[in-house]
Design a protein around this motif. Structure first.
Motif, PDB file in Angstrom:
ATOM      1  N   SER A   1       0.828  -1.213   0.000  1.00 26.10           N
ATOM      2  CA  SER A   1       0.000   0.000   0.000  1.00 26.10           C
ATOM      3  C   SER A   1       0.861   1.262   0.000  1.00 26.10           C
ATOM      4  O   SER A   1       0.506   2.253  -0.637  1.00 26.10           O
ATOM      5  CB  SER A   1      -0.971  -0.005   1.172  1.00 26.10           C
ATOM      6  OG  SER A   1      -0.284  -0.168   2.389  1.00 26.10           O
ATOM      7  N   LEU A   2       1.995   1.227   0.676  1.00 22.80           N
ATOM      8  CA  LEU A   2       2.865   2.408   0.690  1.00 22.80           C
ATOM      9  C   LEU A   2       3.530   2.637  -0.665  1.00 22.80           C
ATOM     10  O   LEU A   2       3.699   3.788  -1.089  1.00 22.80           O
ATOM     11  CB  LEU A   2       3.905   2.281   1.795  1.00 22.80           C
ATOM     12  CG  LEU A   2       3.325   2.320   3.213  1.00 22.80           C
ATOM     13  CD1 LEU A   2       4.407   2.034   4.242  1.00 22.80           C
ATOM     14  CD2 LEU A   2       2.646   3.644   3.495  1.00 22.80           C
ATOM     15  N   ARG A   3       3.879   1.574  -1.365  1.00 20.53           N
ATOM     16  CA  ARG A   3       4.404   1.733  -2.726  1.00 20.53           C
ATOM     17  C   ARG A   3       3.335   2.301  -3.662  1.00 20.53           C
ATOM     18  O   ARG A   3       3.627   3.107  -4.535  1.00 20.53           O
ATOM     19  CB  ARG A   3       4.921   0.403  -3.263  1.00 20.53           C
ATOM     20  CG  ARG A   3       6.257   0.030  -2.713  1.00 20.53           C
ATOM     21  CD  ARG A   3       6.793  -1.232  -3.367  1.00 20.53           C
ATOM     22  NE  ARG A   3       8.009  -1.623  -2.677  1.00 20.53           N
ATOM     23  CZ  ARG A   3       8.344  -2.868  -2.421  1.00 20.53           C
ATOM     24  NH1 ARG A   3       7.571  -3.871  -2.819  1.00 20.53           N
ATOM     25  NH2 ARG A   3       9.458  -3.138  -1.785  1.00 20.53           N
ATOM     26  N   ALA A   4       2.108   1.865  -3.479  1.00 20.95           N
ATOM     27  CA  ALA A   4       1.020   2.411  -4.289  1.00 20.95           C
ATOM     28  C   ALA A   4       0.846   3.902  -4.007  1.00 20.95           C
ATOM     29  O   ALA A   4       0.629   4.693  -4.930  1.00 20.95           O
ATOM     30  CB  ALA A   4      -0.281   1.656  -4.026  1.00 20.95           C
ATOM     31  N   LEU A   5       0.960   4.295  -2.746  1.00 23.35           N
ATOM     32  CA  LEU A   5       0.877   5.712  -2.400  1.00 23.35           C
ATOM     33  C   LEU A   5       2.008   6.486  -3.073  1.00 23.35           C
ATOM     34  O   LEU A   5       1.783   7.567  -3.628  1.00 23.35           O
ATOM     35  CB  LEU A   5       0.925   5.896  -0.884  1.00 23.35           C
ATOM     36  CG  LEU A   5       0.938   7.336  -0.382  1.00 23.35           C
ATOM     37  CD1 LEU A   5      -0.285   8.103  -0.865  1.00 23.35           C
ATOM     38  CD2 LEU A   5       1.037   7.352   1.134  1.00 23.35           C
ATOM     39  N   ARG A   6       3.186   5.929  -3.041  1.00 25.69           N
ATOM     40  CA  ARG A   6       4.327   6.584  -3.700  1.00 25.69           C
ATOM     41  C   ARG A   6       4.062   6.729  -5.201  1.00 25.69           C
ATOM     42  O   ARG A   6       4.326   7.779  -5.787  1.00 25.69           O
ATOM     43  CB  ARG A   6       5.591   5.772  -3.444  1.00 25.69           C
ATOM     44  CG  ARG A   6       6.817   6.351  -4.054  1.00 25.69           C
ATOM     45  CD  ARG A   6       8.025   5.521  -3.710  1.00 25.69           C
ATOM     46  NE  ARG A   6       9.176   5.979  -4.448  1.00 25.69           N
ATOM     47  CZ  ARG A   6      10.333   5.394  -4.415  1.00 25.69           C
ATOM     48  NH1 ARG A   6      10.510   4.319  -3.673  1.00 25.69           N
ATOM     49  NH2 ARG A   6      11.341   5.864  -5.109  1.00 25.69           N
ATOM     50  N   ALA A   7       3.538   5.683  -5.830  1.00 22.94           N
ATOM     51  CA  ALA A   7       3.233   5.733  -7.264  1.00 22.94           C
ATOM     52  C   ALA A   7       2.154   6.768  -7.563  1.00 22.94           C
ATOM     53  O   ALA A   7       2.253   7.508  -8.550  1.00 22.94           O
ATOM     54  CB  ALA A   7       2.802   4.353  -7.759  1.00 22.94           C
ATOM     55  N   VAL A   8       1.135   6.841  -6.724  1.00 28.14           N
ATOM     56  CA  VAL A   8       0.065   7.831  -6.903  1.00 28.14           C
ATOM     57  C   VAL A   8       0.646   9.240  -6.836  1.00 28.14           C
ATOM     58  O   VAL A   8       0.353  10.090  -7.673  1.00 28.14           O
ATOM     59  CB  VAL A   8      -1.043   7.632  -5.835  1.00 28.14           C
ATOM     60  CG1 VAL A   8      -1.918   8.847  -5.691  1.00 28.14           C
ATOM     61  CG2 VAL A   8      -1.886   6.417  -6.175  1.00 28.14           C
ATOM     62  N   ALA A   9       1.495   9.487  -5.844  1.00 24.69           N
ATOM     63  CA  ALA A   9       2.091  10.819  -5.682  1.00 24.69           C
ATOM     64  C   ALA A   9       2.997  11.169  -6.855  1.00 24.69           C
ATOM     65  O   ALA A   9       3.004  12.318  -7.328  1.00 24.69           O
ATOM     66  CB  ALA A   9       2.866  10.884  -4.374  1.00 24.69           C
ATOM     67  N   ALA A  10       3.748  10.187  -7.358  1.00 22.55           N
ATOM     68  CA  ALA A  10       4.659  10.441  -8.472  1.00 22.55           C
ATOM     69  C   ALA A  10       3.922  10.582  -9.802  1.00 22.55           C
ATOM     70  O   ALA A  10       4.269  11.427 -10.622  1.00 22.55           O
ATOM     71  CB  ALA A  10       5.685   9.309  -8.565  1.00 22.55           C
ATOM     72  N   ASP A  11       2.900   9.742 -10.015  1.00 19.83           N
ATOM     73  CA  ASP A  11       2.196   9.730 -11.292  1.00 19.83           C
ATOM     74  C   ASP A  11       1.166  10.844 -11.449  1.00 19.83           C
ATOM     75  O   ASP A  11       0.867  11.252 -12.572  1.00 19.83           O
ATOM     76  CB  ASP A  11       1.497   8.388 -11.508  1.00 19.83           C
ATOM     77  CG  ASP A  11       2.460   7.234 -11.708  1.00 19.83           C
ATOM     78  OD1 ASP A  11       3.687   7.473 -11.792  1.00 19.83           O
ATOM     79  OD2 ASP A  11       1.992   6.081 -11.765  1.00 19.83           O
TER      80      ASP A  11
END
Length: 107
Positions: free
Chosen positions: A13-23
């Motif tokens: 879930s934290l990697r998904a959050l990172r991807a959301v913030a970056a994308d």
């Protein structure tokens, strides 16, 4: 919730959050929730403006027919919600807005 859950078990879930913030850095900032109860889920909540839901829905690739519209608080609050898989996590998108006195959606 498991009592022995380690922080590392929230990485999906934290990697998904990172991807959301970056994308999607230009999208409206949601409230974010990650929980050891559902360690592979990322929850994004938008408050007070249903219009913010649509750009997030499009960005996450959620089909229109997968969105649910409802009310809560005795019909005083509109709720839009939908879920999808993104960056390996289950992402749940929710938007809330007060129902106007004229019956509009606040959008």
């Amino acid at each position: 919730m498991r009592a022995d859950l380690a922080m590392g078990e929230l990485t999906v879930s934290l990697r998904a959050l990172r991807a959301v913030a970056a994308d999607f850095p230009a999208l409206p900032a949601p409230s974010v929730h990650v929980s050891p109860i559902f360690p592979n889920r990322l929850e994004l909540a938008l408050h007070d403006d249903l219009r913010a839901f649509e750009p997030w829905r499009i960005a996450l690739g959620i089909a229109c027919e997968d969105v649910r519209l409802g009310t809560q608080s005795g019909g005083r609050t509109w709720v839009l919600e939908a879920g999808t898989e993104f960056a390996g996590a289950s992402v749940w998108l929710t938007a809330f807005s007060a129902v106007s006195k004229s019956g509009g959606s606040g959008a």
